[in-house]
Write an enzyme that holds these catalytic residues in place. Sequence first.
Site, PDB file in Angstrom:
ATOM      1  N   LYS A 110       0.858  -1.194   0.000  1.00  0.00           N
ATOM      2  CA  LYS A 110       0.000   0.000   0.000  1.00  0.00           C
ATOM      3  C   LYS A 110       0.888   1.236   0.000  1.00  0.00           C
ATOM      4  O   LYS A 110       1.997   1.214   0.555  1.00  0.00           O
ATOM      5  CB  LYS A 110      -0.890   0.025   1.256  1.00  0.00           C
ATOM      6  CG  LYS A 110      -2.141   0.842   1.071  1.00  0.00           C
ATOM      7  CD  LYS A 110      -3.163   0.073   0.250  1.00  0.00           C
ATOM      8  CE  LYS A 110      -4.508   0.744   0.235  1.00  0.00           C
ATOM      9  NZ  LYS A 110      -5.535  -0.162  -0.291  1.00  0.00           N
ATOM     10  N   GLY A 233     -20.477   6.430   3.201  1.00  0.00           N
ATOM     11  CA  GLY A 233     -19.491   6.704   2.146  1.00  0.00           C
ATOM     12  C   GLY A 233     -20.143   6.558   0.797  1.00  0.00           C
ATOM     13  O   GLY A 233     -20.677   5.497   0.455  1.00  0.00           O
ATOM     14  N   GLY A 235     -18.574   7.289  -2.275  1.00  0.00           N
ATOM     15  CA  GLY A 235     -17.529   7.479  -3.278  1.00  0.00           C
ATOM     16  C   GLY A 235     -17.649   6.388  -4.319  1.00  0.00           C
ATOM     17  O   GLY A 235     -18.739   5.868  -4.576  1.00  0.00           O
ATOM     18  N   ASN A 236     -16.518   6.017  -4.899  1.00  0.00           N
ATOM     19  CA  ASN A 236     -16.533   4.989  -5.943  1.00  0.00           C
ATOM     20  C   ASN A 236     -17.178   3.698  -5.443  1.00  0.00           C
ATOM     21  O   ASN A 236     -18.097   3.161  -6.061  1.00  0.00           O
ATOM     22  CB  ASN A 236     -15.083   4.752  -6.417  1.00  0.00           C
ATOM     23  CG  ASN A 236     -14.959   3.526  -7.289  1.00  0.00           C
ATOM     24  OD1 ASN A 236     -15.053   2.394  -6.808  1.00  0.00           O
ATOM     25  ND2 ASN A 236     -14.773   3.720  -8.571  1.00  0.00           N
ATOM     26  N   GLY A 238     -18.947   2.979  -2.554  1.00  0.00           N
ATOM     27  CA  GLY A 238     -20.313   3.110  -2.049  1.00  0.00           C
ATOM     28  C   GLY A 238     -21.318   3.258  -3.187  1.00  0.00           C
ATOM     29  O   GLY A 238     -22.356   2.580  -3.209  1.00  0.00           O
ATOM     30  N   TYR A 239     -20.992   4.121  -4.157  1.00  0.00           N
ATOM     31  CA  TYR A 239     -21.946   4.354  -5.249  1.00  0.00           C
ATOM     32  C   TYR A 239     -22.218   3.065  -6.034  1.00  0.00           C
ATOM     33  O   TYR A 239     -23.369   2.692  -6.269  1.00  0.00           O
ATOM     34  CB  TYR A 239     -21.458   5.457  -6.218  1.00  0.00           C
ATOM     35  CG  TYR A 239     -22.282   5.428  -7.475  1.00  0.00           C
ATOM     36  CD1 TYR A 239     -23.601   5.883  -7.464  1.00  0.00           C
ATOM     37  CD2 TYR A 239     -21.795   4.838  -8.648  1.00  0.00           C
ATOM     38  CE1 TYR A 239     -24.404   5.770  -8.594  1.00  0.00           C
ATOM     39  CE2 TYR A 239     -22.594   4.716  -9.778  1.00  0.00           C
ATOM     40  CZ  TYR A 239     -23.897   5.187  -9.743  1.00  0.00           C
ATOM     41  OH  TYR A 239     -24.696   5.053 -10.848  1.00  0.00           O
TER      42      TYR A 239
HETATM   43  P1  NAD Z   1     -13.614   7.613  -2.569  1.00  0.00           P
HETATM   44  O1  NAD Z   1     -12.616   8.670  -2.310  1.00  0.00           O
HETATM   45  O2  NAD Z   1     -14.164   7.466  -3.946  1.00  0.00           O
HETATM   46  O3  NAD Z   1     -14.877   7.804  -1.605  1.00  0.00           O
HETATM   47  C1  NAD Z   1     -14.768   7.943  -0.233  1.00  0.00           C
HETATM   48  C2  NAD Z   1     -16.135   8.370   0.300  1.00  0.00           C
HETATM   49  O4  NAD Z   1     -16.067   8.440   1.729  1.00  0.00           O
HETATM   50  C3  NAD Z   1     -16.599   9.739  -0.163  1.00  0.00           C
HETATM   51  O5  NAD Z   1     -17.991   9.715  -0.363  1.00  0.00           O
HETATM   52  C4  NAD Z   1     -16.274  10.646   1.032  1.00  0.00           C
HETATM   53  O6  NAD Z   1     -17.109  11.792   1.083  1.00  0.00           O
HETATM   54  C5  NAD Z   1     -16.583   9.699   2.165  1.00  0.00           C
HETATM   55  N1  NAD Z   1     -15.936  10.083   3.411  1.00  0.00           N
HETATM   56  C6  NAD Z   1     -14.707  10.621   3.618  1.00  0.00           C
HETATM   57  N2  NAD Z   1     -14.507  10.859   4.929  1.00  0.00           N
HETATM   58  C7  NAD Z   1     -15.622  10.453   5.561  1.00  0.00           C
HETATM   59  C8  NAD Z   1     -16.046  10.450   6.908  1.00  0.00           C
HETATM   60  N3  NAD Z   1     -15.244  10.918   7.877  1.00  0.00           N
HETATM   61  N4  NAD Z   1     -17.278   9.961   7.182  1.00  0.00           N
HETATM   62  C9  NAD Z   1     -18.080   9.488   6.208  1.00  0.00           C
HETATM   63  N5  NAD Z   1     -17.748   9.487   4.914  1.00  0.00           N
HETATM   64  C10 NAD Z   1     -16.537   9.958   4.592  1.00  0.00           C
HETATM   65  O7  NAD Z   1     -12.955   6.242  -2.043  1.00  0.00           O
HETATM   66  P2  NAD Z   1     -13.352   4.766  -2.440  1.00  0.00           P
HETATM   67  O8  NAD Z   1     -12.470   4.321  -3.549  1.00  0.00           O
HETATM   68  O9  NAD Z   1     -14.824   4.663  -2.585  1.00  0.00           O
HETATM   69  O10 NAD Z   1     -12.869   3.977  -1.142  1.00  0.00           O
HETATM   70  C11 NAD Z   1     -13.680   3.870   0.026  1.00  0.00           C
HETATM   71  C12 NAD Z   1     -13.133   2.797   0.934  1.00  0.00           C
HETATM   72  O11 NAD Z   1     -13.101   1.566   0.221  1.00  0.00           O
HETATM   73  C13 NAD Z   1     -11.711   3.013   1.442  1.00  0.00           C
HETATM   74  O12 NAD Z   1     -11.603   2.454   2.732  1.00  0.00           O
HETATM   75  C14 NAD Z   1     -10.874   2.204   0.472  1.00  0.00           C
HETATM   76  O13 NAD Z   1      -9.631   1.810   1.045  1.00  0.00           O
HETATM   77  C15 NAD Z   1     -11.786   1.035   0.276  1.00  0.00           C
HETATM   78  N6  NAD Z   1     -11.532   0.280  -0.960  1.00  0.00           N
HETATM   79  C16 NAD Z   1     -11.560   0.876  -2.176  1.00  0.00           C
HETATM   80  C17 NAD Z   1     -11.349   0.124  -3.327  1.00  0.00           C
HETATM   81  C18 NAD Z   1     -11.470   0.709  -4.702  1.00  0.00           C
HETATM   82  O14 NAD Z   1     -11.443  -0.063  -5.657  1.00  0.00           O
HETATM   83  N7  NAD Z   1     -11.661   1.996  -4.856  1.00  0.00           N
HETATM   84  C19 NAD Z   1     -11.058  -1.246  -3.207  1.00  0.00           C
HETATM   85  C20 NAD Z   1     -11.046  -1.838  -1.934  1.00  0.00           C
HETATM   86  C21 NAD Z   1     -11.294  -1.051  -0.824  1.00  0.00           C
END
Ligand code: NAD
Length: 429
Positions: A110, A233, A235-236, A238-239
């Site tokens: 990471k 959440g 973001g990517n 959650g959506y």
């Molecule tokens: P992202 O940046 O697209 O979205 C993050 C979301 O979390 C946003 O909606 C943001 O507003 C929200 N957020 C930030 N701080 C917050 C808080 N204090 N309280 C509530 N919401 C908050 O990121 P992502 O890619 O969606 O990743 C989200 C999680 O999933 C992370 O823990 C990441 O490590 C994990 N993850 C992501 C992937 C991937 O493919 N993107 C894969 C495995 C795990």
Amino acid sequence: MSDSHAQAVAQLERVAAVLSPGYKEPARFLAAIDQLKQPDQVLETELTISMDDGSEQTFTAYRSQHNNARGPYKGGIRFHPQVSLAEVKALSTWMTWKCAVTGIPYGGSKGGIIVDPKELSEAEIQRLSRAYAAWLAPYIGPWIDVPAPDVNTNGQVMAWMVDEYQQTQLENGTLAENPGATFTGKPLELGGSQGREEATGLGGFYVLESLFEEIKKEHGWKQKSDVTIAVQGFGNVGYWFIHHVVLAGYKVVAISDSRGGVVVEAGIDPAKALETKKESGAVAHYGGRQISNEELLTLDVDVLVPAALESVITADNAGEIKAAVVLELANGPTTPEADAILHENGVLMIPDVLANAGGVSTSYFEWVQNLHGYYWTHQEVLAKLEPLMKDAFAAFWKILQDESVDGRMAAYSMAVKRVVDTMLIRGSV
Ligand code: NAD
């Protein structure tokens, strides 16, 4: 618990206690566990870039390479003000387990930069991304360490990094392999995979589908619309999770982002939520009862899905959680103290290393396509992801039924056993 790496070590110690009776050579088993408590290598630097106003600014950057017994190190790069050495070490450890849970041939790593990208222009983010890739170039490669996007990084950031990496390798005369296969989560134009953007959320959906089949009777879930879900959440991850679960008929009744959340008993429409977020910057303006992120966690729903940052379910709020199931799409959202409370209260934990493994699994598909120079359709990618996630869930479920362990222990013991067994076969311990 002091920090997220201490959490990762505490989890590993619990797993080791469960696994150790199964090993005939306890000294070698313990040597492997000891080695897994720390990353193989942690890289740290200060990156100085020019800002748009002509000044210079310096940012601390990390890469933690945890273990590569089962294949090249694999893991994302995070841009966030709360990035720390402890966090990247923990996240790299969880990547080792996650790759082992789904059986893909990778270890764990990471990276991260301590930065608030909202305070940087696009040009500044590009310069920072390039500086990071140039620094990391000697330590990565298709068969060494394969980075990907994470919080606040995306396909565009990967594109800048691939370009910089390729230039650096060319200048140094060290360009030996396809540079595209060194990064995943790339845009399609640069060799990205169909389906990668939605893969983590979609993988979480496949896990929910398997779970629904297993526990519908026990929980009185006659149909999918009986299952209420709260997602922290938007973001990517959650959506896309919400997109797929709503399409399948489940009911998402609460969502949030960093600015707060909203409850809509009738169910949330993901397209409208995305529009709201785009237009107003916050999903809380969706229309409905506005709630804090803390309140979202304690709503009376069937499935709680933390999909934002780590350590949000703690000893302080775990006792308040009313959901029957916690499906961890974020990495490390639950502390070990909270795990114990949830288990005691009968909450079923589907841990991050399984629930959010769809992303890294599709990264693996991307890497395979890059190495072959042969690209699959969207349908082909999804047709490979679905059985991979459902098979991983089935193996996890079997352990959960056979042994008296909680969900995290079931997934982690499956993963740690695979890694330790590989280390023992190699004779590296
Ligand atoms: P992202 O940046 O697209 O979205 C993050 C979301 O979390 C946003 O909606 C943001 O507003 C929200 N957020 C930030 N701080 C917050 C808080 N204090 N309280 C509530 N919401 C908050 O990121 P992502 O890619 O969606 O990743 C989200 C999680 O999933 C992370 O823990 C990441 O490590 C994990 N993850 C992501 C992937 C991937 O493919 N993107 C894969 C495995 C795990």
